[in-house]
Motif scaffolding. Structure first.
Motif, PDB file in Angstrom:
ATOM      1  N   SER A   1      -0.512 -40.550 -33.442  1.00  0.00           N
ATOM      2  CA  SER A   1      -1.036 -41.084 -34.705  1.00  0.00           C
ATOM      3  C   SER A   1      -2.562 -41.094 -34.712  1.00  0.00           C
ATOM      4  O   SER A   1      -3.193 -40.755 -35.717  1.00  0.00           O
ATOM      5  CB  SER A   1      -0.496 -42.493 -34.926  1.00  0.00           C
ATOM      6  OG  SER A   1      -1.008 -43.048 -36.109  1.00  0.00           O
TER       7      SER A   1
ATOM      8  N   GLU B   1      13.426 -36.659 -31.801  1.00  0.00           N
ATOM      9  CA  GLU B   1      12.545 -37.080 -32.889  1.00  0.00           C
ATOM     10  C   GLU B   1      12.634 -36.057 -34.017  1.00  0.00           C
ATOM     11  O   GLU B   1      13.087 -34.924 -33.820  1.00  0.00           O
ATOM     12  CB  GLU B   1      11.084 -37.176 -32.420  1.00  0.00           C
ATOM     13  CG  GLU B   1      10.820 -38.165 -31.315  1.00  0.00           C
ATOM     14  CD  GLU B   1      10.699 -39.597 -31.815  1.00  0.00           C
ATOM     15  OE1 GLU B   1      10.693 -39.795 -33.050  1.00  0.00           O
ATOM     16  OE2 GLU B   1      10.606 -40.503 -30.968  1.00  0.00           O
TER      17      GLU B   1
ATOM     18  N   LYS C   1       6.252 -45.483 -27.090  1.00  0.00           N
ATOM     19  CA  LYS C   1       5.354 -46.075 -28.085  1.00  0.00           C
ATOM     20  C   LYS C   1       3.914 -45.622 -27.855  1.00  0.00           C
ATOM     21  O   LYS C   1       3.177 -45.350 -28.809  1.00  0.00           O
ATOM     22  CB  LYS C   1       5.440 -47.596 -28.008  1.00  0.00           C
ATOM     23  CG  LYS C   1       4.551 -48.318 -29.019  1.00  0.00           C
ATOM     24  CD  LYS C   1       4.688 -49.830 -28.892  1.00  0.00           C
ATOM     25  CE  LYS C   1       3.781 -50.544 -29.887  1.00  0.00           C
ATOM     26  NZ  LYS C   1       3.886 -52.025 -29.757  1.00  0.00           N
TER      27      LYS C   1
ATOM     28  N   HIS D   1       3.500 -42.173 -29.297  1.00  0.00           N
ATOM     29  CA  HIS D   1       3.391 -42.219 -30.759  1.00  0.00           C
ATOM     30  C   HIS D   1       2.008 -42.696 -31.189  1.00  0.00           C
ATOM     31  O   HIS D   1       1.438 -42.183 -32.160  1.00  0.00           O
ATOM     32  CB  HIS D   1       4.467 -43.130 -31.339  1.00  0.00           C
ATOM     33  CG  HIS D   1       5.815 -42.488 -31.435  1.00  0.00           C
ATOM     34  ND1 HIS D   1       6.122 -41.540 -32.383  1.00  0.00           N
ATOM     35  CD2 HIS D   1       6.936 -42.643 -30.681  1.00  0.00           C
ATOM     36  CE1 HIS D   1       7.376 -41.146 -32.244  1.00  0.00           C
ATOM     37  NE2 HIS D   1       7.903 -41.798 -31.207  1.00  0.00           N
TER      38      HIS D   1
ATOM     39  N   THR E   1       4.790 -36.295 -34.446  1.00  0.00           N
ATOM     40  CA  THR E   1       5.630 -36.182 -33.254  1.00  0.00           C
ATOM     41  C   THR E   1       5.202 -35.002 -32.380  1.00  0.00           C
ATOM     42  O   THR E   1       5.324 -35.068 -31.153  1.00  0.00           O
ATOM     43  CB  THR E   1       7.109 -36.028 -33.648  1.00  0.00           C
ATOM     44  OG1 THR E   1       7.262 -34.916 -34.558  1.00  0.00           O
ATOM     45  CG2 THR E   1       7.621 -37.293 -34.316  1.00  0.00           C
TER      46      THR E   1
ATOM     47  N   ALA F   1       2.339 -36.350 -30.537  1.00  0.00           N
ATOM     48  CA  ALA F   1       2.824 -37.291 -29.517  1.00  0.00           C
ATOM     49  C   ALA F   1       3.408 -36.541 -28.327  1.00  0.00           C
ATOM     50  O   ALA F   1       3.206 -36.934 -27.171  1.00  0.00           O
ATOM     51  CB  ALA F   1       3.868 -38.224 -30.133  1.00  0.00           C
TER      52      ALA F   1
END
Length: 697
Positions: free
Chosen positions: A109, A653, A102, A105, A659, A662
């Motif tokens: 983002s 993913e 998380k 991510h 991604t 990430a």
């Protein structure tokens, strides 16, 4: 040192399968097999990777491990006396599956959000950054052109400015395909080799520095020609550079607003000057123009054409600043870049041509040829002292704006060079509030001052160097597009330029370059040392490990260096630095398991990056999305490149910009060092959103 994948069981002994390196696709079940494989007996086919378990490679690795030899290299002796081949061995690659957390991510983002928030410049504000350099060039381009072209100067300037119509569609297509920072360096980097990209980075840095220094020095010279100042003009030049260093630290958005305000003031000034000069011309008639025309006539026709040609060559300097516009195209709102070029081009045609005509219509030819501040002379003749003062003030302001253009463009270039590990990471540091890259700003100003000092604070010398730097930089755009069409033809873009326009533009570049050298051959002498010096510096920073190898080899040849007190520990320190630099990883994002494509990508890394660690990454949401031979081919390639560790990373993913960002956070590898093949029209994202480099077709 042995990094054999523990997930692979020991190879089965004594079978025909052990003599094969499987080349057929792995058959997971009968439904996946081809008709030929389904209808053949097992003894007719070579064993698959599923059954052989990479037998040849694993057996070779195990044998070397038992013999105490962990390297993949042959028995060829090392070139070093005190450094074995084990140093060259990068280690066996691993194979892992990664699930992004998380936190990864969120980091991805945030990066995408930040990237989109940086796209803040509308076409008017974006025009202001380059516009001061382009439209402010009338203060130094007009005297240069009239010195070689005489009464034909308006014709030469009109032709020179109209030629820019060749570059506009080229720039539009490049920005449409690659809306990224640091252009045209990044264009070359994505369509060709890194070595050629370093040449373009050298030209860009010289061009940006020359833009800033020539603008500041011209402003100081203009001021010295109008008023008496208590110190020499080079002091004013330095003060201007220092002042705009402080201004640029306020951040790109605030700097762009200031630049737009300066440009608006300059446009207003030029419009007022043109209107008042036209009114005065209507009052006095065409007598002065006729006299200048008769006095400046040259014969025969070949001499006339030669004068016009020389004027065109020098008149291209009146367009300096256009080459800086794509450098910050990533900051411009989508679809606005063509409007930026339009906003800059049409005023350049109008101001250069019409002002040159008005100068010849109202001032004696000899006064024009001998004077440097010809626009202030025109202002006084047409409107009186008040207008001359206004022009002098405008010249100082707009030329100083050219300094800001060079600084902001250089900062974009430095950022990209730091992301590509050519410059140290400290160039990425920014101020906490304004987010201005202060290390880049200070470094660029220091370089500009060194350039100015090495030229003896001579504006003519810098102008000569600037002329060739600008022209070679403009050549990078058609060259980039030519390579883009050939090497990255699948890359989606909204604008397309015909092949004929690209070739004609390259021919024009060569013609004008030759013309500038013919006008003054000493220009190549001033240009070459600066170019070679900066290129050597960039080559050294890019090839740090190679240089350290040479240093260690020299150190290794002389045993006395090993025993001296101050040099005895050099060898260990050099080896440690080389190991640390080699361990900096890069990523190649792979879509399929085609081994020829995978090998080409690794060969690109080997040729262009100083690293021994490659992460071969494939995004797959489930097991079915993993190509059947990817794991096997990664093992083969890892065996084929002993100096590079090939780690296969399967990311659970979907493949998209978030991604990828990430994953960059998870692996602590910047997206600029993630390489991918050229995307096609079916990919819904742009290259700029990924931030990755394109390395294959």
């Amino acid at each position: 040192m042995d990094k054999v994948d523990a997930s692979i069981p020991p190879a089965t002994p004594a079978s025909d399968a052990g003599e094969w390196i499987a080349v057929e696709p792995s058959v997971r079940d009968n439904r996946d097999a081809s008709p030929r494989l389904r209808n053949s007996s097992p003894g007719d086919n070579p064993p698959t990777f599923e059954s052989a378990r990479f037998d040849t490679i694993i057996r070779y690795q195990r044998r070397n491990s038992l013999n105490g030899n962990n390297v993949k290299l042959s028995s060829v002796p090392s070139r070093f006396l005190n450094l074995s081949n084990e140093f060259e061995f990068a280690g066996w690659g691993s194979q892992t599956h990664v699930t992004l957390s998380k936190h990864d991510h969120e980091a991805g983002s945030n990066k995408i959000t930040t990237l989109r928030s940086e796209t803040i410049l509308g076409h008017f504000m974006a025009s202001g950054i380059a516009g001061n350099a382009i439209l402010g060039s009338v203060f130094y381009a007009l005297p240069s052109v009239v010195a070689v072209s005489g009464v034909y100067s308006p014709i030469s300037l009109f032709i020179a400015t109209v030629l820019l119509f060749l570059w506009r569609p080229i720039m539009e297509e490049l920005v449409s395909a690659l809306p990224i920072k640091g252009a045209p360096y990044t264009y070359i980097l994505n369509v060709s080799t890194k070595a050629l990209a370093l040449v373009s980075a050298t030209l860009l840095l010289l061009d940006f520095a020359a833009t800033s220094v020539v603008s500041a020095a011209t402003a100081a010279s203009y001021l010295a020609g109008e008023v008496s100042i208590p110190f020499k003009s080079f002091v004013v030049t330095i003060l201007v550079l220092v002042l705009f260093t402080l201004i640029s630290l306020t951040g790109i958005k605030e700097s762009a607003r200031l630049a737009s305000s300066v440009l608006a003031f300059h446009v207003l000034t030029m419009v007022v000057l043109i209107i008042i000069s036209c009114i005065h011309w209507g009052r006095v008639g065409r007598g002065q123009l006729k006299q200048n025309w008769v006095e400046g006539q040259v014969h025969p026709t070949s001499s006339l054409l030669h004068s016009v040609y020389n004027g065109v060559c020098l008149g291209m300097l009146g367009l300096t600043g256009f080459e800086t516009t794509p450098a910050y195209s990533s900051r411009i709102k989508p679809g606005r870049f063509p409007l930026v070029l339009r906003n800059l081009h049409w005023p350049a045609i109008l101001f250069n041509t019409l002002l040159m005509l008005l100068v010849l219509a109202l001032l004696p030819l000899q006064t024009v040829i001998q004077g440097s501040n010809i626009l202030s002379l025109l202002a006084e003749r047409a409107g009186g002292p008040w207008l001359r003062i206004w022009i002098v003030v405008d010249a100082m302001i707009v030329l100083c704006g050219g300094v800001l253009t060079g600084i902001l463009s250089a900062c974009e270039l430095f950022e990209q060079l730091a992301n590509d590990r050519i410059l140290p990471e400290l160039f990425l540091r920014t101020l906490p509030i304004t987010r201005s890259p202060y290390i880049s700003v200070f470094s660029f100003i220091a370089f500009s001052l060194a350039l100015y000092a090495s030229a003896g604070a001579s504006l003519p010398i810098l102008s000569k160097m600037f002329s060739l730097t600008y022209l070679t930089t403009m050549t990078l755009f058609p060259l980039s597009l030519l390579l883009l069409k050939f090497n990255r033809g699948r890359l989606p873009r909204e604008s397309f330029t015909s092949f004929g326009v690209v070739i004609v533009t390259l021919a024009v570049c060569a013609t004008i370059f030759a013309g500038n050298i013919a006008v003054d051959p000493s220009t190549i002498g001033y240009f070459a040392p600066y170019f070679l010096g900066v290129l050597a510096l960039f080559w050294a920073t890019q090839n740090k490990i190679r240089l350290l190898r040479w240093v260690f080899w020299i150190y290794d040849q002389y045993s006395c260096l090993h025993s001296w007190r101050f040099t005895s520990g050099w060898g260990k320190r050099i080896i440690e630095v080389m190991r640390r630099l080699k361990r900096q990883p890069v990523c190649i994002l792979v879509k399929s398991d085609e081994i020829n494509g995978l090998v080409r990508m690794v060969l690109y890394v080997q040729k262009n990056e100083q690293t021994s660690s490659v992460k071969m990454v494939h995004f797959a949401e489930d097991e079915a999305g993993i190509p059947s031979e990817l794991q096997a081919n990664a093992k083969i390639i890892d065996e084929a490149f002993p100096e590079i560790t090939i780690d296969l990373v399967i990311v659970r993913e979907a493949f998209n910009p978030m991604t990828v960002a990430a994953l960059a956070h998870h692996l602590t590898i910047p997206t600029s060092l993630m390489f991918m093949s050229c995307p096609g029209a079916r990919l819904t994202y742009t290259v700029a959103e990924f931030g990755t480099r394109i390395i294959t077709l």
